[in-house]
Design a protein around this motif. Sequence first.
Motif, PDB file in Angstrom:
ATOM      1  N   GLU A  43      -5.771 -10.185  -1.498  1.00  0.00           N
ATOM      2  CA  GLU A  43      -5.567  -8.926  -0.776  1.00  0.00           C
ATOM      3  C   GLU A  43      -4.936  -7.868  -1.670  1.00  0.00           C
ATOM      4  OE1 GLU A  43      -3.919  -9.542   3.312  1.00  0.00           O
ATOM      5  OE2 GLU A  43      -4.111 -11.652   2.749  1.00  0.00           O
ATOM      6  N   LYS A  75      -7.065  -2.594  -5.634  1.00  0.00           N
ATOM      7  CA  LYS A  75      -7.525  -1.918  -6.851  1.00  0.00           C
ATOM      8  C   LYS A  75      -8.684  -0.961  -6.557  1.00  0.00           C
ATOM      9  CE  LYS A  75      -6.239  -5.219 -10.457  1.00  0.00           C
ATOM     10  NZ  LYS A  75      -6.728  -6.033 -11.581  1.00  0.00           N
ATOM     11  N   LYS A  76      -9.369  -1.186  -5.441  1.00  0.00           N
ATOM     12  CA  LYS A  76     -10.442  -0.274  -5.035  1.00  0.00           C
ATOM     13  C   LYS A  76      -9.883   1.085  -4.627  1.00  0.00           C
ATOM     14  CE  LYS A  76     -12.936  -4.284  -3.235  1.00  0.00           C
ATOM     15  NZ  LYS A  76     -13.311  -5.009  -1.988  1.00  0.00           N
ATOM     16  N   LYS A  77      -8.597   1.090  -4.253  1.00  0.00           N
ATOM     17  CA  LYS A  77      -7.955   2.302  -3.737  1.00  0.00           C
ATOM     18  C   LYS A  77      -7.011   2.931  -4.755  1.00  0.00           C
ATOM     19  CE  LYS A  77      -5.409   3.716   0.445  1.00  0.00           C
ATOM     20  NZ  LYS A  77      -4.784   3.223   1.705  1.00  0.00           N
ATOM     21  N   TYR A  78      -6.357   2.080  -5.573  1.00  0.00           N
ATOM     22  CA  TYR A  78      -5.378   2.570  -6.541  1.00  0.00           C
ATOM     23  C   TYR A  78      -5.692   2.008  -7.931  1.00  0.00           C
ATOM     24  CZ  TYR A  78      -2.724   3.379  -2.235  1.00  0.00           C
ATOM     25  OH  TYR A  78      -2.332   3.785  -0.992  1.00  0.00           O
ATOM     26  N   GLU A  79      -5.255   2.741  -8.928  1.00  0.00           N
ATOM     27  CA  GLU A  79      -5.416   2.266 -10.299  1.00  0.00           C
ATOM     28  C   GLU A  79      -4.120   1.574 -10.731  1.00  0.00           C
ATOM     29  OE1 GLU A  79      -6.540   3.888 -14.790  1.00  0.00           O
ATOM     30  OE2 GLU A  79      -6.743   5.223 -13.054  1.00  0.00           O
ATOM     31  N   ASP A 119      -7.591  -6.524  -3.924  1.00  0.00           N
ATOM     32  CA  ASP A 119      -8.511  -5.628  -3.212  1.00  0.00           C
ATOM     33  C   ASP A 119      -8.023  -4.181  -3.212  1.00  0.00           C
ATOM     34  OD1 ASP A 119     -10.366  -7.569  -2.649  1.00  0.00           O
ATOM     35  OD2 ASP A 119      -9.648  -7.972  -0.623  1.00  0.00           O
ATOM     36  N   CYS A 171      -9.831 -15.297  -6.966  1.00  0.00           N
ATOM     37  CA  CYS A 171      -9.649 -13.924  -7.460  1.00  0.00           C
ATOM     38  C   CYS A 171      -9.060 -13.924  -8.869  1.00  0.00           C
ATOM     39  CB  CYS A 171      -8.765 -13.120  -6.507  1.00  0.00           C
ATOM     40  SG  CYS A 171      -7.087 -13.775  -6.318  1.00  0.00           S
ATOM     41  N   ASP A 173       0.835  -1.200   0.000  1.00  0.00           N
ATOM     42  CA  ASP A 173       0.000   0.000   0.000  1.00  0.00           C
ATOM     43  C   ASP A 173       0.878   1.261   0.000  1.00  0.00           C
ATOM     44  OD1 ASP A 173      -1.621   2.254   1.054  1.00  0.00           O
ATOM     45  OD2 ASP A 173      -3.160   0.720   1.320  1.00  0.00           O
ATOM     46  N   GLU A 212      -9.491 -10.954 -11.140  1.00  0.00           N
ATOM     47  CA  GLU A 212      -8.776  -9.726 -10.797  1.00  0.00           C
ATOM     48  C   GLU A 212      -7.328  -9.734 -11.274  1.00  0.00           C
ATOM     49  OE1 GLU A 212     -10.046  -6.974  -9.464  1.00  0.00           O
ATOM     50  OE2 GLU A 212     -11.996  -7.947  -9.609  1.00  0.00           O
TER      51      GLU A 212
END
Length: 419
Positions: A202, A207-211, A205, A238, A165, A241
């Motif tokens: 994880e 990807k919801k916050k970053y591109e 997941d 997953c 992150d 994804e």
Amino acid sequence: MADIFEKLVKNSGPLGQHRERAHGYFAFPKLEGEIGSRMKFRGKEMIVWSLNNYLGLANHPEVRKIDAEAAVQYGLALPMGARMMSGNSNYHEQLEKELAEFEGKEDAILMNFGYQGIMSAIDAICGRHDVIVYDAESHACIIDGLRLHPGHRYVYKHNDVEDLDKQLQRAAALVEKQKTGGILVITEGVFGMAGDQGKLKEIADLKKKYEFRLLVDDAHGFGTLGKTGAGAGEEQECQDEIDLYFSTFAKSMASIGAFMAGPKIIIDYIRYNIRSQIFAKSLPMPIVLGNLKRLDMLRTMPELKDKLWSNALKLQSGLKERGFDIGKTDSPVTPVYMKGGVEEATAMVMDLRENYHIFCSIVVYPVIPKGHIIYRLIPTAAHTDADIEETLKAFTETKAKLDAGAYKAEAIPDMAEVN
């Protein structure tokens, strides 16, 4: 001006410095006979734990039959040339189509070798304004691909999603500052040394916050993980994804070649821009037909994967019951962690081979920190209960010798081949 060879003569490298004592025994050993759980090494039969033959397909009679028939029918020259020019065939395209369907992706591209393929794919995908974020324990082929990348790259601590992150924050800030470029995250489905799975779900997941786009190297997961054997993405639910799914045929399929699967428009871009394939001869027809057969067996014979896991769990539980540290593996890859120096490790390897007839891979400094030893065992569907029991007995006895200081030595013993 110095002779460029001069430095090579003076410094043989961390592993090469041992070559005069190690060649042919500790390094570049020669296993002989039919591929299986028991082979010959220097004239002695060994229980072998060093072959990436997960499903036992290397010497399966159906595989041998197809390989032989294809070699007779086509020879090894056909098709001649690179695929873009003159080396394409219906069978190459059929294998790509079946691989894409198996992995739940729109398209796939064949590659001649895994190492070469992923290096060149990274080079094709990423430009100088793009940022790559990758796991610290990524395989050497990924690291070498990163060396080709002219842009920025950030490494995150192994399987540490919190640190990932942080690195994604840095990457996103840089792309924002540049006002151009994108982010590619690279990890592995299974890390081949420690055997632990990458935290794909994880990571996805985030990807919801970053591109970003996600590339997964699943060399050890393909064929061994997931309900159908489609790999770590299927195992962790997953797969959708994973933007680009990569694997090799060298592990579960015991063959040659590799593939990358993903969106058709992106795979087409890679197909027309991946230099290692555009400028290299196509996979020979017998290998392609052999891989079609192996893929069919992987899909239709779940008992092969079941047998692999039965053997892996027997080996791993047996080691743990005897007090061995096998780390956090959640794959068939079975590391055994011990304490000791390079000299002790080589003495222990000799004892295992010469007196217990156990052949396995050893990892020491400089690959891992000084004072540590890793034995990496690769269970396969071809191993037997007798193989496992003999190996557990050998490890128990040699570990006791290691702890008692029986392997203390001042130098690596000279076991090099006599020319």
